[in-house]
Motif scaffolding. Structure first.
Motif, PDB file in Angstrom:
ATOM      1  N   GLY A  86      47.988  21.523  34.829  1.00  0.00           N
ATOM      2  CA  GLY A  86      49.128  21.171  35.674  1.00  0.00           C
ATOM      3  C   GLY A  86      49.056  21.736  37.083  1.00  0.00           C
ATOM      4  N   TYR A  87      47.986  22.430  37.419  1.00  0.00           N
ATOM      5  CA  TYR A  87      47.865  23.101  38.724  1.00  0.00           C
ATOM      6  C   TYR A  87      46.843  22.334  39.577  1.00  0.00           C
ATOM      7  N   ASP A  88      47.352  21.432  40.433  1.00  0.00           N
ATOM      8  CA  ASP A  88      46.458  20.657  41.309  1.00  0.00           C
ATOM      9  C   ASP A  88      45.813  21.583  42.335  1.00  0.00           C
ATOM     10  N   GLY A  89      44.517  21.412  42.516  1.00  0.00           N
ATOM     11  CA  GLY A  89      43.817  22.180  43.552  1.00  0.00           C
ATOM     12  C   GLY A  89      43.614  23.637  43.210  1.00  0.00           C
ATOM     13  N   GLY A 140      44.912  29.646  45.308  1.00  0.00           N
ATOM     14  CA  GLY A 140      44.005  29.193  44.242  1.00  0.00           C
ATOM     15  C   GLY A 140      44.150  30.067  43.019  1.00  0.00           C
ATOM     16  N   ARG A 141      43.749  29.504  41.845  1.00  0.00           N
ATOM     17  CA  ARG A 141      43.854  30.261  40.592  1.00  0.00           C
ATOM     18  C   ARG A 141      42.988  31.523  40.657  1.00  0.00           C
ATOM     19  N   GLY A 142      43.578  32.645  40.350  1.00  0.00           N
ATOM     20  CA  GLY A 142      42.856  33.913  40.382  1.00  0.00           C
ATOM     21  C   GLY A 142      42.946  34.624  41.723  1.00  0.00           C
ATOM     22  N   SER A 143      43.519  33.957  42.745  1.00  0.00           N
ATOM     23  CA  SER A 143      43.560  34.598  44.068  1.00  0.00           C
ATOM     24  C   SER A 143      44.338  35.903  43.999  1.00  0.00           C
ATOM     25  N   CYS A 144      45.508  35.850  43.345  1.00  0.00           N
ATOM     26  CA  CYS A 144      46.371  37.029  43.255  1.00  0.00           C
ATOM     27  C   CYS A 144      46.010  37.864  42.020  1.00  0.00           C
ATOM     28  N   ASP A 145      45.769  37.203  40.906  1.00  0.00           N
ATOM     29  CA  ASP A 145      45.541  37.869  39.614  1.00  0.00           C
ATOM     30  C   ASP A 145      44.166  37.502  39.095  1.00  0.00           C
ATOM     31  N   MET A 146      43.128  38.318  39.459  1.00  0.00           N
ATOM     32  CA  MET A 146      43.201  39.405  40.398  1.00  0.00           C
ATOM     33  C   MET A 146      41.910  39.530  41.187  1.00  0.00           C
ATOM     34  N   LYS A 147      41.427  38.378  41.673  1.00  0.00           N
ATOM     35  CA  LYS A 147      40.191  38.425  42.452  1.00  0.00           C
ATOM     36  C   LYS A 147      40.421  39.047  43.826  1.00  0.00           C
ATOM     37  N   ALA A 148      41.682  39.065  44.295  1.00  0.00           N
ATOM     38  CA  ALA A 148      41.982  39.754  45.554  1.00  0.00           C
ATOM     39  C   ALA A 148      41.544  41.211  45.482  1.00  0.00           C
ATOM     40  N   ALA A 149      41.784  41.842  44.332  1.00  0.00           N
ATOM     41  CA  ALA A 149      41.393  43.253  44.199  1.00  0.00           C
ATOM     42  C   ALA A 149      39.880  43.404  44.307  1.00  0.00           C
ATOM     43  N   LEU A 150      39.141  42.466  43.692  1.00  0.00           N
ATOM     44  CA  LEU A 150      37.673  42.554  43.782  1.00  0.00           C
ATOM     45  C   LEU A 150      37.224  42.432  45.234  1.00  0.00           C
ATOM     46  N   ALA A 151      37.825  41.494  45.974  1.00  0.00           N
ATOM     47  CA  ALA A 151      37.472  41.354  47.396  1.00  0.00           C
ATOM     48  C   ALA A 151      37.814  42.651  48.147  1.00  0.00           C
ATOM     49  N   CYS A 152      38.938  43.259  47.797  1.00  0.00           N
ATOM     50  CA  CYS A 152      39.328  44.527  48.441  1.00  0.00           C
ATOM     51  C   CYS A 152      38.331  45.644  48.121  1.00  0.00           C
ATOM     52  N   THR A 194      37.750  33.637  48.644  1.00  0.00           N
ATOM     53  CA  THR A 194      37.619  32.189  48.408  1.00  0.00           C
ATOM     54  C   THR A 194      36.341  31.890  47.624  1.00  0.00           C
ATOM     55  N   GLY A 195      35.279  32.617  47.921  1.00  0.00           N
ATOM     56  CA  GLY A 195      34.028  32.427  47.171  1.00  0.00           C
ATOM     57  C   GLY A 195      34.228  32.673  45.683  1.00  0.00           C
ATOM     58  N   MET A 196      35.017  33.683  45.347  1.00  0.00           N
ATOM     59  CA  MET A 196      35.218  34.013  43.924  1.00  0.00           C
ATOM     60  C   MET A 196      36.239  33.083  43.261  1.00  0.00           C
ATOM     61  N   VAL A 197      37.254  32.658  44.013  1.00  0.00           N
ATOM     62  CA  VAL A 197      38.243  31.728  43.429  1.00  0.00           C
ATOM     63  C   VAL A 197      37.571  30.402  43.064  1.00  0.00           C
ATOM     64  N   ALA A 256      51.242  35.423  40.171  1.00  0.00           N
ATOM     65  CA  ALA A 256      50.223  35.408  39.124  1.00  0.00           C
ATOM     66  C   ALA A 256      50.652  34.427  38.030  1.00  0.00           C
ATOM     67  N   HIS A 257      49.706  33.728  37.457  1.00  0.00           N
ATOM     68  CA  HIS A 257      49.941  32.784  36.356  1.00  0.00           C
ATOM     69  C   HIS A 257      50.803  31.584  36.782  1.00  0.00           C
ATOM     70  N   SER A 258      51.178  31.471  38.045  1.00  0.00           N
ATOM     71  CA  SER A 258      52.042  30.360  38.459  1.00  0.00           C
ATOM     72  C   SER A 258      51.178  29.149  38.822  1.00  0.00           C
ATOM     73  N   LEU A 259      51.837  28.028  39.115  1.00  0.00           N
ATOM     74  CA  LEU A 259      51.091  26.824  39.499  1.00  0.00           C
ATOM     75  C   LEU A 259      50.921  26.742  41.008  1.00  0.00           C
ATOM     76  N   ASN A 260      51.246  27.806  41.701  1.00  0.00           N
ATOM     77  CA  ASN A 260      50.934  27.912  43.133  1.00  0.00           C
ATOM     78  C   ASN A 260      50.627  29.375  43.408  1.00  0.00           C
ATOM     79  N   GLU A 261      49.399  29.765  43.040  1.00  0.00           N
ATOM     80  CA  GLU A 261      49.038  31.177  43.129  1.00  0.00           C
ATOM     81  C   GLU A 261      48.487  31.480  44.513  1.00  0.00           C
ATOM     82  N   TRP A 262      48.949  32.559  45.109  1.00  0.00           N
ATOM     83  CA  TRP A 262      48.427  32.969  46.409  1.00  0.00           C
ATOM     84  C   TRP A 262      48.568  34.466  46.594  1.00  0.00           C
TER      85      TRP A 262
END
Ligand SMILES: [Zn+2]
Length: 389
Positions: free
Chosen positions: A93-96, A109-121, A16-19, A361-367
């Motif tokens: 077009g991506y609220d929040g 959030g944007r980047g959660s899946c593509d690909m800040k999750a990997a950095l957190a991992c 969440t800090g990185m997103v 990834a790249h969607s308007l509801n990234e998780w």
């Protein structure tokens, strides 16, 4: 299936800090507000330093640095690079998009899946190595790379002059499948030239848009040819072709004297960009032969991303396969990654394997599911222990 010890609170907090740092790719423009790759790099560096790693920043383009951290091993073993890109696609077009939230076991959030999750991992992987008192013979390198979503400047520079590694893992969202291969991507612009005139007398002009229509008809066979008769690759299948951006003319009351079409060719490992351009060029020559007044040209590649073809027999594939099977208790899936990535640019055998699914990834509801991240950490720890334990 092994017990997962990776800490979900720490994973969520890092992610969440990185997103919350909007690191949208500037797509060739100078970085503007909201295009905070440099801030992402600085933030990641702080997190790596807090874990006691040796770190560095390498400025690749003005205001756009790669960042890295190194966990020293005992010496003698292979250096394994855990790489991820710092940038994200846009948020129109991506609220929040930039207000990360954790809900029902998912981080949004944007980047959660593509690909800040990997950095957190990767950060949690380092903590787990420490907490489990694992000694590794080789170093673990973590890299945050700029510009993957555009020209891959970060990984190209890394491959030319970055820290050396023996193997690399790129944690793009594969749903924990192991992807040692993917197609390359070549985009180029086809331009028709005509002669402008007032549209009340079209016969006095040459209509570049209508000429492009003939080009499009001729090229519309190409994707089918590739799928039917083109070469194939055991993981990647066939090459593909599509025509995706078109513009031409300037006003409806004038015959247009120009039209441009950007095309996208996904090519197999081993296919050469020069041959691909020559093939498209021959097809354009065929159109011109039938229409002597048609003037058409083909640009150099507007985008060229390399294909990946790490042998399935490579040590990194074998280590990840054992790790996935031990951690999940299920057979590992070995498949091609659908898109192009940084992996072929890193200067060593590389495999894509990471948490989350490309559909998000790249969607308007990234998780991304925190559970996937936990499993990814276990897989990375097990693969590192396998390669350098
Ligand atoms: Zn990505």
């Amino acid at each position: 299936m092994t017990e997962t010890r990776a800490d979900t609170d720490r994973l969520s907090a890092d992610l969440t800090g990185m997103v919350a740092i909007a690191s949208i790719n500037p797509f060739g423009a100078p970085p503007r507000p909201g295009h905070r790759e440099a801030e992402m790099a600085a933030d990641l560096r702080t997190r790596l330093e807090a874990l006691g790693l040796e770190t560095g920043l390498d400025e690749i383009a003005p205001g756009r640095p790669n960042v890295w951290g190194r966990l020293k091993g005992q010496g003698g073993g292979p250096t394994v690079l855990l790489a991820a890109h710092l940038d994200t696609v846009g948020i129109e077009g991506y609220d929040g998009a930039l207000v990360p939230r954790v809900e029902a076991g998912r981080v949004h959030g944007r980047g959660s899946c593509d690909m800040k999750a990997a950095l957190a991992c990767y950060l949690e992987t380092i903590r787990q190595i420490r907490e489990r008192r694992l000694t590794l013979s080789g170093d673990v390198l973590i890299a945050g790379l700029i510009d993957e979503e555009d020209q891959m400047l970060g990984s190209r520079a890394w491959g030319r002059s970055g820290q050396r590694a023996d193997f690399a893992i790129v944690g793009e969202p594969t749903g924990l499948a192991i992807c040692p291969a993917h197609k390359g991507q070549l985009c180029a612009v086809i331009r028709t030239e005509g002669r402008a005139t007032h549209s009340s007398r079209p016969e006095l002009g040459i209509n570049a848009v209508e000429h492009m229509a003939e080009v499009i008809v001729a090229l519309s066979e190409l994707d089918g040819c590739l799928r039917r008769d083109g070469p194939d690759h055991p993981l990647c299948g066939h090459g593909r072709f599509s025509m995706n951006v078109i513009q031409g003319g300037s006003i409806a009351s004038a015959i247009p004297d120009w039209c441009e079409l950007e095309v996208d060719r996904r090519f197999l490992p081993g296919e050469s960009p020069a041959d691909i351009l020559a093939d498209i060029g021959r097809r354009l020559d065929g159109v011109m032969a039938l229409r002597p007044d048609l003037r058409v040209s083909l640009s150099d590649p507007s985008l060229l991303a390399a294909a990946l073809d790490t042998p399935v027999s490579s040590g990194i594939v074998a280590a990840l396969r054992r790790a996935v099977e031990t951690v999940t208790g299920a057979p590992a899936r070995i498949e091609a990654f659908p898109g192009a990535t940084d992996a072929p640019n890193l200067g060593c055998p590389a495999v894509i394997c990471g948490p989350g699914h490309l559909e998000q990834a790249h969607s308007l509801n990234e998780w991304v599911e925190v559970r996937q991240m936990q499993l990814a950490v276990e897989i990375y720890v097990a693969a590192l222990a396998d390669l350098a334990g």
